[in-house]
Design a protein around this motif. Structure first.
Motif, PDB file in Angstrom:
ATOM      1  N   ALA A 193      48.592  21.769  30.731  1.00 54.16           N
ATOM      2  CA  ALA A 193      48.631  23.174  31.159  1.00 54.16           C
ATOM      3  C   ALA A 193      49.423  23.373  32.447  1.00 54.16           C
ATOM      4  CB  ALA A 193      47.199  23.690  31.344  1.00 54.16           C
ATOM      5  N   THR A 194      49.872  22.278  33.075  1.00 54.04           N
ATOM      6  CA  THR A 194      50.606  22.403  34.342  1.00 54.04           C
ATOM      7  C   THR A 194      52.075  22.721  34.086  1.00 54.04           C
ATOM      8  OG1 THR A 194      51.177  20.059  34.406  1.00 54.04           O
ATOM      9  CG2 THR A 194      49.073  20.708  35.435  1.00 54.04           C
ATOM     10  N   SER A 195      52.754  23.088  35.163  1.00 55.26           N
ATOM     11  CA  SER A 195      54.186  23.372  35.079  1.00 55.26           C
ATOM     12  C   SER A 195      54.948  22.139  34.595  1.00 55.26           C
ATOM     13  CB  SER A 195      54.694  23.804  36.459  1.00 55.26           C
ATOM     14  OG  SER A 195      56.060  24.118  36.404  1.00 55.26           O
ATOM     15  N   MET A 196      54.597  20.957  35.128  1.00 56.50           N
ATOM     16  CA  MET A 196      55.263  19.725  34.714  1.00 56.50           C
ATOM     17  C   MET A 196      54.913  19.385  33.269  1.00 56.50           C
ATOM     18  SD  MET A 196      57.436  17.578  35.805  1.00 56.50           S
ATOM     19  CE  MET A 196      58.175  16.359  34.729  1.00 56.50           C
ATOM     20  N   GLY A 197      53.684  19.715  32.871  1.00 56.68           N
ATOM     21  CA  GLY A 197      53.273  19.474  31.488  1.00 56.68           C
ATOM     22  C   GLY A 197      54.110  20.285  30.513  1.00 56.68           C
ATOM     23  N   GLN A 198      54.379  21.548  30.863  1.00 57.47           N
ATOM     24  CA  GLN A 198      55.211  22.391  30.009  1.00 57.47           C
ATOM     25  C   GLN A 198      56.667  21.915  30.008  1.00 57.47           C
ATOM     26  OE1 GLN A 198      54.110  24.674  27.937  1.00 57.47           O
ATOM     27  NE2 GLN A 198      52.028  24.254  28.622  1.00 57.47           N
ATOM     28  N   LEU A 199      57.119  21.428  31.168  1.00 58.66           N
ATOM     29  CA  LEU A 199      58.486  20.899  31.258  1.00 58.66           C
ATOM     30  C   LEU A 199      58.623  19.662  30.376  1.00 58.66           C
ATOM     31  CD1 LEU A 199      60.908  21.878  32.974  1.00 58.66           C
ATOM     32  CD2 LEU A 199      60.390  20.045  34.585  1.00 58.66           C
ATOM     33  N   TYR A 200      57.578  18.823  30.382  1.00 57.78           N
ATOM     34  CA  TYR A 200      57.584  17.622  29.545  1.00 57.78           C
ATOM     35  C   TYR A 200      57.630  17.997  28.067  1.00 57.78           C
ATOM     36  CZ  TYR A 200      56.321  13.040  27.693  1.00 57.78           C
ATOM     37  OH  TYR A 200      56.325  11.863  26.985  1.00 57.78           O
ATOM     38  N   GLU A 201      56.909  19.080  27.698  1.00 54.77           N
ATOM     39  CA  GLU A 201      56.923  19.537  26.308  1.00 54.77           C
ATOM     40  C   GLU A 201      58.325  19.944  25.866  1.00 54.77           C
ATOM     41  OE1 GLU A 201      54.663  19.613  23.802  1.00 54.77           O
ATOM     42  OE2 GLU A 201      53.520  18.407  25.227  1.00 54.77           O
ATOM     43  N   MET A 202      59.068  20.554  26.786  1.00 55.78           N
ATOM     44  CA  MET A 202      60.408  21.050  26.435  1.00 55.78           C
ATOM     45  C   MET A 202      61.455  19.937  26.401  1.00 55.78           C
ATOM     46  SD  MET A 202      60.803  24.635  28.456  1.00 55.78           S
ATOM     47  CE  MET A 202      59.391  25.588  28.897  1.00 55.78           C
ATOM     48  N   PHE A 203      61.355  19.005  27.350  1.00 49.69           N
ATOM     49  CA  PHE A 203      62.415  18.001  27.495  1.00 49.69           C
ATOM     50  C   PHE A 203      61.836  16.570  27.554  1.00 49.69           C
ATOM     51  CE2 PHE A 203      63.521  21.863  29.937  1.00 49.69           C
ATOM     52  CZ  PHE A 203      64.567  22.325  29.140  1.00 49.69           C
ATOM     53  N   PRO A 204      61.035  16.173  26.543  1.00 52.85           N
ATOM     54  CA  PRO A 204      60.393  14.848  26.610  1.00 52.85           C
ATOM     55  C   PRO A 204      61.388  13.700  26.626  1.00 52.85           C
ATOM     56  CG  PRO A 204      60.135  15.813  24.417  1.00 52.85           C
ATOM     57  CD  PRO A 204      60.696  16.878  25.300  1.00 52.85           C
ATOM     58  N   SER A 205      62.519  13.835  25.945  1.00 56.24           N
ATOM     59  CA  SER A 205      63.486  12.727  25.876  1.00 56.24           C
ATOM     60  C   SER A 205      64.051  12.396  27.251  1.00 56.24           C
ATOM     61  CB  SER A 205      64.625  13.082  24.912  1.00 56.24           C
ATOM     62  OG  SER A 205      65.287  14.250  25.354  1.00 56.24           O
TER      63      SER A 205
END
Length: 365
Positions: A193-205
């Motif tokens: 639910a964090t900002s970094m968590g959402q960033l990871y969802e978008m750009f995991p590679s």
């Protein structure tokens, strides 16, 4: 031909903001408040719209009507599991929650049947809940009215109910390994639910190779998997095929029955990851809902007073509540439903995938 076909299909997707190459609609989204960002986009494009989370193209359904049409009226077409980068790094399409197709069907059917065999939805689970509630009351009395953080008081209690089914026994509240597991579950759950968590969802590679909190979340998931694997090993060494003690035993017995089936879904990887799913899902969402419920009751003391009055009138102070009391407690039940509606723990739910080309309203998914 393939380019034309792709453009034709794109033309039938729901409308949405124009994406940029690779980053998609990242600049239009507030990753700290993703839910609010999507609701704002829906004000412009309606309850069904397309958004690009990085390079991933997602169709978002907002509101009761759109969600019901998809997940109830067209349940079969929308029954596939979508990607969830944080958990996919561990599950990789295995286990009951993150699998698709025949694997998902078999594991779901087995899990539901086995949980019922061990009392879920029956009198057996009510007795386990009552017993564990007693341990919680004793733990709260032990604080002697001091200010406390209720997080782990509630998660220990909730977790022990599912633990008694999955592992065949409860944990002592002071068990350090148990507390460590609860911290790992809470940490990985909150990270998404964090900002970094959402960033990871978008750009995991990209982000999986960078330092940051995502590395800690992945480490916590790995720690949970190792704990389950250890529990499975203990059960394997003491297994009696004629007398299953818990969910793990039942799965191990099914594995033995299907050992000559080369296409079986009953193997060690699915056992460990299905058990992990039941253990974590049966802990974090319920305990977080309870914690949020107490916060809401503190903010609305007039509602709390009415609930208290109904409990005192129907249950009294000399016994524990039981399932039969529910029919006589409409106000308390309404408050519980309102807590679940108002404090939805996972507002964007687990991503779904259509199982085939699907017409939804005037769009083609």
């Amino acid at each position: 031909m393939s380019v034309w076909r792709q453009k034709k299909l794109w033309g039938k997707l729901p409308p949405g903001p124009t994406p940029l190459p690779f980053i998609g609609n990242y600049l239009q989204l507030n990753t700290q408040q993703m839910y609010n960002s999507l609701m704002k986009i829906s004000e412009r494009y309606g309850p069904v719209f397309t958004v690009h989370l990085g390079p991933r193209r997602i169709v978002v359904l907002c509101g009761h009507e759109a969600v019901k049409e998809a997940l109830v009226d067209q349940a079969e077409e929308f029954s596939g599991r979508g990607e969830q980068a944080t958990f996919d790094s561990l599950f990789k399409g295995y286990g009951v929650a993150f699998s698709n197709g025949e694997r998902a069907k078999q594991l779901r059917r087995f899990s539901i049947t086995t949980l019922r065999d061990f009392g879920v939805g029956k009198r057996g689970i009510e007795e386990r809940i009552q017993e564990e509630a007693g341990f919680l009351i004793e733990a709260l009395r032990g604080t002697r009215g001091a200010f406390i953080d209720p997080t782990f008081f509630l998660s220990r209690t909730v977790s022990n109910v599912i633990s008694s089914i999955v592992f065949g026994d409860r944990f002592d509240y002071e068990d350090e390994e148990f507390l460590s597991l609860l911290r790992m579950m809470l940490g990985s759950f909150q990270f998404t639910a964090t900002s970094m968590g959402q960033l990871y969802e978008m750009f995991p590679s990209v982000t999986k190779h960078l330092p940051g909190p995502q590395q800690q979340a992945l480490k916590e998931l790995q720690g949970l998997e190792e704990f389950i694997a250890k529990k499975v090993d203990q059960n394997q060494r003491t297994l009696d095929p004629n007398s299953p003690r818990d969910f793990i035993d039942s799965f191990l017995i099914r594995m033995q029955e299907e050992q000559n089936n080369p296409n079986t879904e009953f193997h060690m990887k699915n056992l460990v990851l299905t058990t992990l799913t039941l253990f974590s899902a049966g802990t974090e969402t319920v305990s977080t809902t309870l914690r949020y419920g107490f916060l809401l009751l503190m903010k609305h003391p007039e509602v709390e007073a009415k609930v208290h009055e109904e409990i005192d009138r129907v249950v009294g102070t000399n016994r524990q509540p039981k399932f039969e009391d529910k029919a006589k407690m409409p106000y308390t039940e309404a408050v519980i439903h309102e807590i679940q509606r108002f404090g939805e723990m996972i507002p964007m739910v687990e991503a779904c995938r259509v199982t085939k080309d699907t017409k939804f309203r005037e769009f083609l998914l």
